[in-house]
Design an enzyme around this catalytic site. Sequence first.
Site, PDB file in Angstrom:
ATOM      1  N   VAL A 196       0.837  -1.199   0.000  1.00  0.00           N
ATOM      2  CA  VAL A 196       0.000   0.000   0.000  1.00  0.00           C
ATOM      3  C   VAL A 196       0.875   1.254   0.000  1.00  0.00           C
ATOM      4  O   VAL A 196       2.033   1.223   0.390  1.00  0.00           O
ATOM      5  CB  VAL A 196      -0.949   0.029   1.221  1.00  0.00           C
ATOM      6  CG1 VAL A 196      -1.963  -1.092   1.127  1.00  0.00           C
ATOM      7  CG2 VAL A 196      -0.181  -0.061   2.527  1.00  0.00           C
ATOM      8  N   CYS A 197       0.295   2.365  -0.436  1.00  0.00           N
ATOM      9  CA  CYS A 197       0.991   3.660  -0.435  1.00  0.00           C
ATOM     10  C   CYS A 197       1.369   4.014   0.992  1.00  0.00           C
ATOM     11  O   CYS A 197       0.597   3.732   1.898  1.00  0.00           O
ATOM     12  CB  CYS A 197       0.087   4.743  -1.024  1.00  0.00           C
ATOM     13  SG  CYS A 197      -0.069   4.621  -2.815  1.00  0.00           S
ATOM     14  N   PRO A 198       2.498   4.647   1.242  1.00  0.00           N
ATOM     15  CA  PRO A 198       3.498   5.111   0.266  1.00  0.00           C
ATOM     16  C   PRO A 198       4.568   4.068  -0.055  1.00  0.00           C
ATOM     17  O   PRO A 198       5.501   4.365  -0.780  1.00  0.00           O
ATOM     18  CB  PRO A 198       4.128   6.310   0.983  1.00  0.00           C
ATOM     19  CG  PRO A 198       4.106   5.910   2.429  1.00  0.00           C
ATOM     20  CD  PRO A 198       2.820   5.118   2.595  1.00  0.00           C
ATOM     21  N   VAL A 199       4.428   2.866   0.460  1.00  0.00           N
ATOM     22  CA  VAL A 199       5.435   1.833   0.208  1.00  0.00           C
ATOM     23  C   VAL A 199       5.488   1.468  -1.275  1.00  0.00           C
ATOM     24  O   VAL A 199       6.531   1.071  -1.784  1.00  0.00           O
ATOM     25  CB  VAL A 199       5.170   0.578   1.085  1.00  0.00           C
ATOM     26  CG1 VAL A 199       6.199  -0.506   0.824  1.00  0.00           C
ATOM     27  CG2 VAL A 199       5.171   0.970   2.555  1.00  0.00           C
ATOM     28  N   THR A 200       4.395   1.654  -1.998  1.00  0.00           N
ATOM     29  CA  THR A 200       4.370   1.331  -3.428  1.00  0.00           C
ATOM     30  C   THR A 200       5.457   2.094  -4.171  1.00  0.00           C
ATOM     31  O   THR A 200       6.234   1.512  -4.920  1.00  0.00           O
ATOM     32  CB  THR A 200       2.996   1.657  -4.044  1.00  0.00           C
ATOM     33  OG1 THR A 200       2.620   2.979  -3.658  1.00  0.00           O
ATOM     34  CG2 THR A 200       1.939   0.664  -3.611  1.00  0.00           C
TER      35      THR A 200
END
Length: 82
Positions: A16-20
């Site tokens: 999931v964002c912000p890990v994307t």
Amino acid sequence: MADYKIDDTVDITDVVCPVTFVKAKVALEELDDGQILAVRMNNGEPLQNVPRSIKEEGHQILKLEDNGDDTFTLIVKKVEDE
């Protein structure tokens, strides 16, 4: 995707964002200048944020493909660090 020689692929559909963006950025950093990365991502937030963030980093977006299953593949060319 036959238009380009893909040098590496990263699948960020399971994060999931912000890990994307972080995963996509790390994958780009491992490539040499001019190499091409395919980033598979989900529709929604990743589709809105990842291409924009990659562009802001100075890399070139070559293509965005709809995979037809609510995921997309972003084709990115690594641009030389300044």
